[in-house]
Motif scaffolding. Structure first.
Motif, mmCIF file in Angstrom:
data_model
loop_
_atom_site.group_PDB
_atom_site.id
_atom_site.type_symbol
_atom_site.label_atom_id
_atom_site.label_comp_id
_atom_site.label_asym_id
_atom_site.label_seq_id
_atom_site.Cartn_x
_atom_site.Cartn_y
_atom_site.Cartn_z
ATOM 1 N N GLY A 51 0.821 -1.193 0.000
ATOM 2 C CA GLY A 51 0.000 0.000 0.000
ATOM 3 C C GLY A 51 0.860 1.250 0.000
ATOM 4 O O GLY A 51 2.088 1.185 0.143
ATOM 5 N N PRO A 52 0.241 2.414 -0.148
ATOM 6 C CA PRO A 52 0.987 3.663 -0.299
ATOM 7 C C PRO A 52 1.698 4.097 0.981
ATOM 8 O O PRO A 52 1.256 3.787 2.090
ATOM 9 N N PRO A 53 2.800 4.849 0.848
ATOM 10 C CA PRO A 53 3.572 5.284 2.013
ATOM 11 C C PRO A 53 2.896 6.385 2.818
ATOM 12 O O PRO A 53 3.321 6.665 3.943
ATOM 13 N N ASP A 54 1.867 7.013 2.239
ATOM 14 C CA ASP A 54 1.136 8.064 2.948
ATOM 15 C C ASP A 54 -0.258 7.586 3.365
ATOM 16 O O ASP A 54 -1.210 8.372 3.435
ATOM 17 N N ALA A 55 -0.383 6.288 3.648
ATOM 18 C CA ALA A 55 -1.677 5.709 4.014
ATOM 19 C C ALA A 55 -2.236 6.375 5.271
ATOM 20 O O ALA A 55 -1.509 6.664 6.222
ATOM 21 N N ARG A 56 -3.544 6.585 5.259
ATOM 22 C CA ARG A 56 -4.241 7.108 6.435
ATOM 23 C C ARG A 56 -4.897 5.987 7.244
ATOM 24 O O ARG A 56 -5.279 6.184 8.390
ATOM 25 N N LEU A 57 -5.006 4.809 6.626
ATOM 26 C CA LEU A 57 -5.633 3.648 7.259
ATOM 27 C C LEU A 57 -4.725 2.443 7.075
ATOM 28 O O LEU A 57 -4.199 2.208 5.984
#
Length: 230
Positions: A51-57
């Motif tokens: 998943g992305p490195p700036d994930a919020r969840l």
């Protein structure tokens, strides 16, 4: 691929050989394979987060499946538990497609990352407490890297819950004392991050109806809203 701190962490995770029992098991499975996947070249290594490195969840599972992530090299990809999870993520708008079959299938996650407290496939899907504890520093480092953007986490199952709480504490969040017990639907404020409990997407739970697709979607939807993704 750009060399960000999270990419570098994932590469180091993939090279780990700290637990002899898990190393032997994952590599033996990769050699012997399952008949249905005889033509596959198994990954056979620790499986990093996805998943992305700036994930919020963040979604936290248990460990890769022997013929799922241990085969494909991506969390919850190529097994029935993953079928349930990615369908639900797609249904609530967090994934680009409802299926996950291989690392090159084009799947993207939107604002969410998936990881686990144990990165190697364990025999009988049961890591030992010592293996859980040995693997914890990887989760702590991952949480620390995600901390600037992370606002919510969903933990799948009691094992993941017990492993995740000390990792969140070590990464700087405030875990209540006594530590909250796992239950489906539990929500705990860690000070800037909301932690949600959800039954694991194991076949045992989904086949018996202990966890239904609607129950899973409800938890993911609430967590996504809390994280500012909806």
């Amino acid at each position: 691929m750009q060399h960000t701190p999270l990419v570098d962490l994932d590469a180091r995770v993939s090279d780990c050989r700290a637990c002899p029992r898990l190393v032997a098991w994952r590599e033996d499975v990769a050699r012997t394979k399952r008949a249905a996947f005889a033509d596959w070249t198994y990954w056979g290594r620790p499986v990093p987060g996805f998943g992305p490195p700036d994930a919020r969840l963040l979604v936290i599972g248990l460990a890769p499946a022997a013929h799922g992530g241990n085969r494909t090299g991506r969390m919850f990809t190529g097994d029935r538990s993953g079928d349930v999870l990615y369908q639900a993520l797609y249904d609530v708008g967090l994934a680009s497609q409802p299926t996950a079959v291989s690392v090159d299938d084009g799947l993207e996650l939107y604002g969410v990352r998936i990881t686990s407290p144990v990165h190697c496939a364990p025999p009988d899907n049961k890591p030992t407490p010592a293996e859980r504890d040995t693997c914890r520093p990887w989760l702590v480092e991952e949480l620390a890297l995600l901390r600037p953007t992370l606002r919510a986490a969903v933990v799948l199952g009691a094992f993941g819950w017990q492993a995740a709480l000390p990792a969140f504490a070590a990464a700087g969040w405030t875990v209540p004392r006594p530590r909250p017990r796992f239950a489906h639907g539990t929500r705990v404020d860690l000070g800037g991050l909301d932690l949600f409990g959800c039954f694991h997407v194991s076949q045992r739970n989904t086949f018996t109806g202990l966890l239904t697709p609607e129950m899973l979607r409800d938890v993911l939807r609430t967590a996504a809203e809390t994280a500012g993704l909806r």
